[in-house]
Structure formats: C-alpha cells, structure tokens
Design an enzyme around this catalytic site. Structure first.
Site, PDB file in Angstrom:
ATOM      1  N   TYR A   1      47.020 -29.452  -5.221  1.00 43.13           N
ATOM      2  CA  TYR A   1      48.002 -28.576  -5.874  1.00 43.13           C
ATOM      3  C   TYR A   1      47.303 -27.381  -6.529  1.00 43.13           C
ATOM      4  O   TYR A   1      47.656 -26.227  -6.271  1.00 43.13           O
ATOM      5  CB  TYR A   1      48.757 -29.405  -6.912  1.00 43.13           C
ATOM      6  CG  TYR A   1      49.873 -28.690  -7.639  1.00 43.13           C
ATOM      7  CD1 TYR A   1      51.089 -28.411  -7.007  1.00 43.13           C
ATOM      8  CD2 TYR A   1      49.735 -28.324  -8.974  1.00 43.13           C
ATOM      9  CE1 TYR A   1      52.123 -27.785  -7.685  1.00 43.13           C
ATOM     10  CE2 TYR A   1      50.770 -27.703  -9.661  1.00 43.13           C
ATOM     11  CZ  TYR A   1      51.960 -27.436  -9.014  1.00 43.13           C
ATOM     12  OH  TYR A   1      52.992 -26.816  -9.698  1.00 43.13           O
TER      13      TYR A   1
ATOM     14  N   ARG B   1      57.569  -8.168   6.877  1.00 41.90           N
ATOM     15  CA  ARG B   1      58.387  -7.702   8.014  1.00 41.90           C
ATOM     16  C   ARG B   1      59.666  -7.027   7.546  1.00 41.90           C
ATOM     17  O   ARG B   1      60.047  -5.990   8.085  1.00 41.90           O
ATOM     18  CB  ARG B   1      58.717  -8.899   8.929  1.00 41.90           C
ATOM     19  CG  ARG B   1      59.489  -8.505  10.185  1.00 41.90           C
ATOM     20  CD  ARG B   1      59.737  -9.707  11.096  1.00 41.90           C
ATOM     21  NE  ARG B   1      60.593 -10.711  10.518  1.00 41.90           N
ATOM     22  CZ  ARG B   1      61.920 -10.642  10.452  1.00 41.90           C
ATOM     23  NH1 ARG B   1      62.547  -9.590  10.942  1.00 41.90           N
ATOM     24  NH2 ARG B   1      62.616 -11.610   9.911  1.00 41.90           N
TER      25      ARG B   1
ATOM     26  N   ASP C   1      61.232 -26.346   6.679  1.00 41.22           N
ATOM     27  CA  ASP C   1      59.928 -26.569   6.054  1.00 41.22           C
ATOM     28  C   ASP C   1      59.172 -25.237   6.090  1.00 41.22           C
ATOM     29  O   ASP C   1      58.939 -24.685   7.181  1.00 41.22           O
ATOM     30  CB  ASP C   1      59.209 -27.652   6.881  1.00 41.22           C
ATOM     31  CG  ASP C   1      57.833 -27.989   6.340  1.00 41.22           C
ATOM     32  OD1 ASP C   1      57.204 -27.138   5.688  1.00 41.22           O
ATOM     33  OD2 ASP C   1      57.386 -29.129   6.594  1.00 41.22           O
ATOM     34  N   VAL C   2      58.773 -24.735   4.922  1.00 39.35           N
ATOM     35  CA  VAL C   2      58.159 -23.389   4.878  1.00 39.35           C
ATOM     36  C   VAL C   2      56.784 -23.326   5.534  1.00 39.35           C
ATOM     37  O   VAL C   2      56.221 -22.232   5.670  1.00 39.35           O
ATOM     38  CB  VAL C   2      58.062 -22.827   3.439  1.00 39.35           C
ATOM     39  CG1 VAL C   2      59.428 -22.565   2.845  1.00 39.35           C
ATOM     40  CG2 VAL C   2      57.204 -23.711   2.533  1.00 39.35           C
TER      41      VAL C   2
ATOM     42  N   ASN D   1      53.679 -17.758   5.455  1.00 39.05           N
ATOM     43  CA  ASN D   1      54.951 -17.519   6.158  1.00 39.05           C
ATOM     44  C   ASN D   1      55.916 -16.680   5.315  1.00 39.05           C
ATOM     45  O   ASN D   1      56.575 -15.776   5.832  1.00 39.05           O
ATOM     46  CB  ASN D   1      55.593 -18.850   6.540  1.00 39.05           C
ATOM     47  CG  ASN D   1      54.846 -19.516   7.680  1.00 39.05           C
ATOM     48  OD1 ASN D   1      54.318 -18.827   8.560  1.00 39.05           O
ATOM     49  ND2 ASN D   1      54.778 -20.842   7.663  1.00 39.05           N
TER      50      ASN D   1
ATOM     51  N   GLY E   1      65.433 -27.678  -5.433  1.00 35.94           N
ATOM     52  CA  GLY E   1      64.653 -28.416  -6.430  1.00 35.94           C
ATOM     53  C   GLY E   1      65.138 -28.149  -7.841  1.00 35.94           C
ATOM     54  O   GLY E   1      66.176 -27.508  -8.056  1.00 35.94           O
TER      55      GLY E   1
ATOM     56  N   LEU F   1      59.414 -20.789  -4.246  1.00 32.67           N
ATOM     57  CA  LEU F   1      59.274 -21.935  -5.151  1.00 32.67           C
ATOM     58  C   LEU F   1      58.944 -23.218  -4.399  1.00 32.67           C
ATOM     59  O   LEU F   1      58.708 -24.251  -5.030  1.00 32.67           O
ATOM     60  CB  LEU F   1      60.587 -22.145  -5.939  1.00 32.67           C
ATOM     61  CG  LEU F   1      60.766 -21.395  -7.267  1.00 32.67           C
ATOM     62  CD1 LEU F   1      60.650 -19.894  -7.093  1.00 32.67           C
ATOM     63  CD2 LEU F   1      62.124 -21.739  -7.876  1.00 32.67           C
TER      64      LEU F   1
ATOM     65  N   THR G   1      51.865 -26.687   2.345  1.00 36.18           N
ATOM     66  CA  THR G   1      53.024 -26.010   1.756  1.00 36.18           C
ATOM     67  C   THR G   1      52.579 -24.822   0.915  1.00 36.18           C
ATOM     68  O   THR G   1      53.154 -23.727   1.003  1.00 36.18           O
ATOM     69  CB  THR G   1      53.841 -27.007   0.901  1.00 36.18           C
ATOM     70  OG1 THR G   1      54.381 -27.996   1.765  1.00 36.18           O
ATOM     71  CG2 THR G   1      54.975 -26.320   0.162  1.00 36.18           C
TER      72      THR G   1
HETATM   73  P1  NAD Z   1      60.695 -29.581  -7.457  1.00 32.21           P
HETATM   74  O1  NAD Z   1      59.815 -30.573  -6.813  1.00 32.21           O
HETATM   75  O2  NAD Z   1      61.916 -30.055  -8.166  1.00 32.21           O
HETATM   76  O3  NAD Z   1      61.142 -28.456  -6.439  1.00 32.21           O
HETATM   77  C1  NAD Z   1      60.359 -28.036  -5.364  1.00 32.21           C
HETATM   78  C2  NAD Z   1      61.268 -27.899  -4.154  1.00 32.21           C
HETATM   79  O4  NAD Z   1      60.487 -27.462  -3.027  1.00 32.21           O
HETATM   80  C3  NAD Z   1      61.919 -29.225  -3.758  1.00 32.21           C
HETATM   81  O5  NAD Z   1      63.302 -29.020  -3.600  1.00 32.21           O
HETATM   82  C4  NAD Z   1      61.239 -29.585  -2.455  1.00 32.21           C
HETATM   83  O6  NAD Z   1      62.055 -30.367  -1.598  1.00 32.21           O
HETATM   84  C5  NAD Z   1      60.908 -28.218  -1.898  1.00 32.21           C
HETATM   85  N1  NAD Z   1      59.800 -28.250  -0.938  1.00 32.21           N
HETATM   86  C6  NAD Z   1      58.606 -28.889  -1.050  1.00 32.21           C
HETATM   87  N2  NAD Z   1      57.859 -28.673   0.039  1.00 32.21           N
HETATM   88  C7  NAD Z   1      58.590 -27.865   0.863  1.00 32.21           C
HETATM   89  C8  NAD Z   1      58.362 -27.314   2.145  1.00 32.21           C
HETATM   90  N3  NAD Z   1      57.221 -27.521   2.807  1.00 32.21           N
HETATM   91  N4  NAD Z   1      59.349 -26.559   2.706  1.00 32.21           N
HETATM   92  C9  NAD Z   1      60.515 -26.350   2.062  1.00 32.21           C
HETATM   93  N5  NAD Z   1      60.787 -26.852   0.835  1.00 32.21           N
HETATM   94  C10 NAD Z   1      59.826 -27.600   0.249  1.00 32.21           C
HETATM   95  O7  NAD Z   1      59.756 -28.758  -8.483  1.00 32.21           O
HETATM   96  P2  NAD Z   1      60.127 -27.612  -9.531  1.00 32.21           P
HETATM   97  O8  NAD Z   1      59.760 -28.092 -10.879  1.00 32.21           O
HETATM   98  O9  NAD Z   1      61.492 -27.090  -9.290  1.00 32.21           O
HETATM   99  O10 NAD Z   1      59.041 -26.506  -9.127  1.00 32.21           O
HETATM  100  C11 NAD Z   1      59.392 -25.360  -8.366  1.00 32.21           C
HETATM  101  C12 NAD Z   1      58.173 -24.478  -8.228  1.00 32.21           C
HETATM  102  O11 NAD Z   1      57.690 -24.082  -9.525  1.00 32.21           O
HETATM  103  C13 NAD Z   1      57.006 -25.154  -7.511  1.00 32.21           C
HETATM  104  O12 NAD Z   1      56.372 -24.216  -6.679  1.00 32.21           O
HETATM  105  C14 NAD Z   1      56.071 -25.553  -8.650  1.00 32.21           C
HETATM  106  O13 NAD Z   1      54.743 -25.583  -8.234  1.00 32.21           O
HETATM  107  C15 NAD Z   1      56.313 -24.430  -9.656  1.00 32.21           C
HETATM  108  N6  NAD Z   1      56.023 -24.882 -11.032  1.00 32.21           N
HETATM  109  C16 NAD Z   1      56.888 -25.692 -11.715  1.00 32.21           C
HETATM  110  C17 NAD Z   1      56.561 -26.121 -12.988  1.00 32.21           C
HETATM  111  C18 NAD Z   1      57.492 -26.978 -13.806  1.00 32.21           C
HETATM  112  O14 NAD Z   1      57.126 -27.370 -14.919  1.00 32.21           O
HETATM  113  N7  NAD Z   1      58.681 -27.308 -13.364  1.00 32.21           N
HETATM  114  C19 NAD Z   1      55.350 -25.714 -13.571  1.00 32.21           C
HETATM  115  C20 NAD Z   1      54.494 -24.921 -12.822  1.00 32.21           C
HETATM  116  C21 NAD Z   1      54.838 -24.477 -11.563  1.00 32.21           C
END
Ligand code: NAD
Ligand code: UDP
Length: 316
Positions: free
Chosen positions: A146, A107, A59-60, A100, A13, A74, A93
């Site tokens: 969320y 572990r 998928d996590v 997980n 991501g 993340l 998720t």
């Molecule tokens: P993003 O959507 O670009 O990246 C999230 C990644 O997680 C994606 O690559 C997606 O394919 C993957 N993903 C989603 N569900 C999944 C699953 N079940 N199994 C495996 N992979 C999965 O978002 P981002 O901006 O890179 O955010 C990353 C993390 O940071 C997230 O947890 C988000 O909540 C947190 N966050 C981001 C921001 C921001 O401003 N960018 C702010 C607050 C929190």
C-alpha cells in the site's frame, strides 16, 4: 457552475460513495467505477434511481475508455486487512490503476485527483507531518504494498504533470471515518464501535499509546472539492486531515463512553510497522484551499455510531 461529467473510481467505497452523493447534489453527472473489492453495494443503492448517476463494474487495473471532464481516483482498498489480503493486487491497483486513470485523463483532457495517503510518511520521524517530509517507509514490510504503491502513484501523477502538462491534484488523506465504513474492514474506528455496540472486548493493538488524527468524512469531502477547485497549475500534494491527535487508548475510552457499552478493553499484539504517531500539518490546506476541518471527534463519532447501530440491527 455548469454540470460536469465526473468519474469517481472506487466510487462505491466509503469515501467514494460520499463523494458521489455530494457531486450529484451539486448537479453533476457521476460515473461510479468500482470492482466491489472492499465495499458494500449498499453504499450506493440509494443513488441508483438518480438519472445523473451511472455505475460501471470495472477493475481499474484494466484500461477504461469513457468521456469525462474530471476524475477522482479513489480505487484502492484502504484498510490494512483489505490491502494486505491480496498485496499483489493492491500494488497493481495503485500502479496500473494510476497509469490507466492518468492515460484516460490525458486522452480526454480531464483534471485528475489522486487519493494519496498519510502512509507515504510511513512511521514518521518528523511530527507533525508536513508535505515537505519524505517519509520513513519500510519498502519490504507488510504495509509496503500500500505505502509504496501509493508513493509510486504519486510519482506517476507528477511525471504526467511535468511531462504532459496534465492538471493533477494530489491529496494525502489522514485517517477518516464516518457512515458507510465497512463494518468488518478492521480499521480502528469501525472495529471499536462494532465491538462496543456488541459489548465485546475492545481490541487495542499494543499498549494503545500510538496516535492517530481522525477526520470526519464530510470535512474531507469539502476538502476534495476545494482541492479540485484550485488553479490549474496547483498540484499539491496537500495534507488532508484533522490535526486533533488522540492515542488509540483515548479513542477506545471515548467510544465505550459514548455507546454506553459494557465492553472491557483487551490488548493484542501490535502489527508490524504500525506507525507510532500521525498528525497532519494542515497549513498548506488552510492557505491554498481555505479549508480546515470543523467537526470534532466527539461530534463525528455521534454522527457515526447510528450507522453502525443499523449495521448491528441488520445482522452484521
Ligand atoms: P474503501 O476500501 O471503502 O474504498 C475503496 C474502493 O475502491 C472500494 O469500493 C473498492 O471496491 C474499490 N476498488 C479497490 N480496488 C479496485 C480496483 N482494482 N478497481 C476498481 N475499484 C477498486 O476505502 P476508502 O476509505 O473509501 O478509501 C478510498 C481511497 O482513499 C483509497 O484510495 C484510499 O487509499 C484513500 N485513503 C483513505 C483513507 C481513509 O482513512 N479512509 C486514508 C488515506 C487514504
Ligand atoms: N488498532 C487497534 N485495534 C483495532 C484496530 C486498529 O488498536 O481493532 C490500531 C492499529 O494498530 C493502529 C491504529 O489503531 O495503531 C489505526 O489503525 P487503522 O487500521 O485504523 O489504520 P492505520 O492508521 O494504521 O492505517
């Protein structure tokens, strides 16, 4: 520092791909785990030939058995459009994903970082937000999959910490932007830049007086690493963001100006439960991590716009 084996869930991501890049550049072995729900594989194509980089499509919400020293959790769609697209999967998720990843950390004895969010504060009545604030979240609203998912994940992290002595690091991330954002993820920075570059109307939701604080991605990744480097017992949560606060109207004007766009500004309805204001109090990050952001909004936008220019040129 000896090389570590580091798992980054959501590693393909926006933030995850920058984190993988940084960890590889520091000589670590990186295991990127992603199901490609909300990202573009192009974010990590350039890492494929690095012998220290490994990618697993996974998928996590399902268990994963690997051997690692550290985990950055993340995985989770971050833009409102993406996380509301399948709100049940978003909750799974956040919650099953956390269980997980925590189980895996327990572990193998790994330290685990959780990408939490300013959304745990909801539509905050305290401003700026300190980590001690409990938040004002609508538990059944459109954003709740969320917000409450991330709040439950924090509860799980602290439960494993107290019950099993697991070393955890919880970061509450405020709006972050930069290259590798998905051009159609609907977040405000990506929307405004894409609209401006195409000379299309800039869509301000509501009257544009709502505020956000925008952090450039490189600053945030510094903060992740500083957090991981804190003493074993320090769990956080720590606010991670840039305390500079801007109205959405100001952001729109700045993007139009910096792109030399002919776009007009239009107003669309404000989505339900859209927070009115948001600004991190980062005193704890300064004290415990010796960290503060260095890149201004102006500089960060100047580094981000060329990425979206490439996207537009490639037909996005
Ligand atoms: P993003 O959507 O670009 O990246 C999230 C990644 O997680 C994606 O690559 C997606 O394919 C993957 N993903 C989603 N569900 C999944 C699953 N079940 N199994 C495996 N992979 C999965 O978002 P981002 O901006 O890179 O955010 C990353 C993390 O940071 C997230 O947890 C988000 O909540 C947190 N966050 C981001 C921001 C921001 O401003 N960018 C702010 C607050 C929190
Ligand atoms: N927003 C907007 N126009 C857009 C996209 C978003 O005015 O095209 C507003 C949105 O209503 C919110 C702010 O910009 O007030 C930030 O939205 P984003 O989706 O980036 O993240 P949020 O902080 O709301 O999770």
């Amino acid at each position: 520092m000896p090389a570590k084996r580091i798992l980054v869930s959501g590693g393909a991501g926006f933030l995850g791909s920058h984190l993988c890049e940084r960890l590889l550049s520091e000589g670590h072995d990186v295991l990127c785990v992603d199901n490609f729900f909300s990202c573009d594989k192009r974010n990590i194509l350039h890492l494929r030939d690095n012998p220290r980089f490994e990618l697993i499509r996974h998928d996590v919400t399902f268990p994963l058995y690997v051997e690692v020293d550290e985990i950055y959790n993340l995985a989770c769609p971050a833009s409102p459009i993406h996380y509301q697209h399948d709100s049940v999967q978003t909750i799974k998720t956040c919650v099953h994903g956390a269980i997980n990843m925590l189980g895996l950390a327990k572990r193998v004895g790994a330290t685990i970082f959780q990408a939490s969010t300013s959304e745990v504060y909801g539509d905050p009545e305290e401003h700026p937000q300190k980590e001690s604030y409990w938040g004002n979240v609508n538990p059944i609203g459109l954003r709740s999959c969320y917000d409450e998912g991330k709040r439950c994940a924090e509860a799980l992290f602290f439960a494993y910490h107290r019950q099993n002595g697991l070393p955890i690091k919880v970061g509450r991330i405020f709006n972050t932007y930069g290259p590798h954002m998905h051009p159609r993820d609907g977040r405000v920075v990506s929307n405004f830049i894409m609209q401006a570059l195409r000379n299309e109307p800039i869509t301000i939701y509501g009257d544009g007086t709502q505020t956000r604080s925008f952090c450039y991605v490189d600053d945030l990744i510094d903060c992740f690493l500083a957090m991981m480097g804190t003493e074993k017992d320090f769990a956080g949560p720590v606010n991670m963001g840039n305390p500079g606060e801007f109205t959405i109207g100001e952001l729109a004007a700045r993007v139009v100006d910096m792109t030399g766009s002919r776009s007009k500004i239009i107003h669309e309805p404000l989505p339900a439960d859209d927070p009115r204001q948001r600004r991190p109090d980062i005193a704890l990050a300064r004290e415990k991590l010796g960290w503060e952001p260095r890149i201004t909004l102006e500089e960060g936008l100047a580094r981000t716009i060329p990425w979206f220019e490439k996207m537009v040129a490639s037909g996005e």
